[in-house]
Design an enzyme around this catalytic site. Structure first.
Site, PDB file in Angstrom:
ATOM      1  N   ILE A   5       0.858  -1.196   0.000  1.00 24.06           N
ATOM      2  CA  ILE A   5       0.000   0.000   0.000  1.00 24.06           C
ATOM      3  C   ILE A   5       0.891   1.242   0.000  1.00 24.06           C
ATOM      4  O   ILE A   5       1.767   1.394   0.867  1.00 24.06           O
ATOM      5  CB  ILE A   5      -0.919   0.016   1.233  1.00 24.06           C
ATOM      6  CG1 ILE A   5      -1.786  -1.248   1.268  1.00 24.06           C
ATOM      7  CG2 ILE A   5      -1.796   1.262   1.225  1.00 24.06           C
ATOM      8  CD1 ILE A   5      -2.668  -1.352   2.498  1.00 24.06           C
ATOM      9  N   GLU A   9       1.817  -3.478   5.809  1.00 24.85           N
ATOM     10  CA  GLU A   9       0.912  -3.084   4.730  1.00 24.85           C
ATOM     11  C   GLU A   9       1.169  -3.862   3.450  1.00 24.85           C
ATOM     12  O   GLU A   9       0.755  -3.434   2.364  1.00 24.85           O
ATOM     13  CB  GLU A   9       1.035  -1.579   4.466  1.00 24.85           C
ATOM     14  CG  GLU A   9       2.345  -1.138   3.855  1.00 24.85           C
ATOM     15  CD  GLU A   9       3.420  -0.809   4.878  1.00 24.85           C
ATOM     16  OE1 GLU A   9       4.320  -0.014   4.560  1.00 24.85           O
ATOM     17  OE2 GLU A   9       3.351  -1.346   6.005  1.00 24.85           O
TER      18      GLU A   9
END
Length: 294
Positions: free
Chosen positions: A167, A209
């Site tokens: 991300i 992430e």
């Protein structure tokens, strides 16, 4: 304390039971020492098992069946042993030996069966917990590595691809909104990833992430198509938090397996692709064949 109290009560019962038989029944004309020895040994073993059943008291469902079962078996064996010494009536032997053994075996068997069933259920729960990420409900990194290693050592390896997804600017999202918002983003993206791949593919949370996907029966073109679909769908993913909209993007590195490589080398290739996607400005997909030279 509980164990010593139970043992004391049982010992008192044994002494009282032996004393009662001594008072009521005469001694046999000839004692079979061989049978008496083994009867005493089995009785002592059952006594030891009965006393140590206190260790499973934490499981009341199993405890009550095992305690009752071992008590009936112990009384039956004690009566059988005393039968080698005293002349007991037939009715006493039938009630305490035969019936006691039957009831005892049934209770112990049922208790052990219940215990095994509970242990299997607990093992399944622990296995699921070890394989599943608590936040996203995707597979864990360790489980993904396990599946990948098994795939690589398989005698017949079909071509597959790995997508490593990160991300973009996730740290800024946490700092601006809060970690709770970041958790919502992770869960929403995890659900979106499920929608973008087949059920036969494997998705895992790689850490923080980052997510990782194993695409079965894949090639360079399929890997690129799936990666681009994930990237575009993520762009459209709007996460609502505290009356605000969080827009996120992802960078993806993809590698296709076509030659003999270790799992660590394959992952390293995917990480290098992801790094190049980041260098290209983020929200990008970089695909490279695993056999391609650096």
């Amino acid at each position: 304390m509980i164990k010593s109290t139970a043992a004391s009560s049982l010992y008192f019962f044994v002494i009282a039971y032996v004393a009662l038989q001594t008072w009521l029944f005469p001694i046999t004309y000839q004692i079979d020492l061989y049978s008496l020895f083994f009867g005493v040994m089995i009785t002592a073993t059952l006594l030891f098992s009965f006393v140590n059943m206190q260790k499973v008291k934490y499981n009341p469902d199993v405890y009550k069946y095992l305690m009752s079962g071992f008590f009936f078996l112990f009384v039956a064996m004690l009566t059988d042993t005393l039968d080698e010494i005293f002349v007991q009536p037939w009715l006493l032997g039938a009630l305490f030996e035969d019936t006691g053994q039957l009831i005892g075996f049934v209770l112990v068997t049922y208790g052990i069966g219940k215990w095994i069933a509970q242990n299997n259920a607990n093992s399944s729960k622990l296995k699921k917990l070890s394989e599943t990420d608590d936040l996203t409900q995707l597979f864990t990194r360790s489980h993904f590595n396990y599946q990948l290693t098994n795939l690589l050592i398989s005698p017949r390896i079909e071509t597959f691809s790995i997508l490593l997804i990160n991300i973009d600017n996730f740290k800024l999202t946490n700092e601006r909104y809060s970690q709770a918002a970041g958790d919502i983003v992770l869960k929403r993206l995890a659900n979106k990833l499920r929608d973008c791949v087949r059920k036969t593919d494997t998705i895992a949370r790689w850490g923080g992430e980052e997510f990782i996907i194993l695409l079965n029966n894949s090639n360079d073109e399929i890997a690129k198509q799936v990666a681009e679909m994930i990237r575009k769908n993520t762009e459209l993913l709007c996460v609502e938090y505290d009356q605000d909209i969080i827009n996120i993007t992802v960078s993806i590195g993809a590698v296709t397996y076509k030659d003999e490589l270790k799992s660590s080398e394959l992952i390293n290739s995917a990480e290098q692709c992801l790094s190049k996607a980041k260098q290209q400005g983020k929200n990008k997909v970089h695909v490279r064949i695993s056999t391609e030279t650096e």
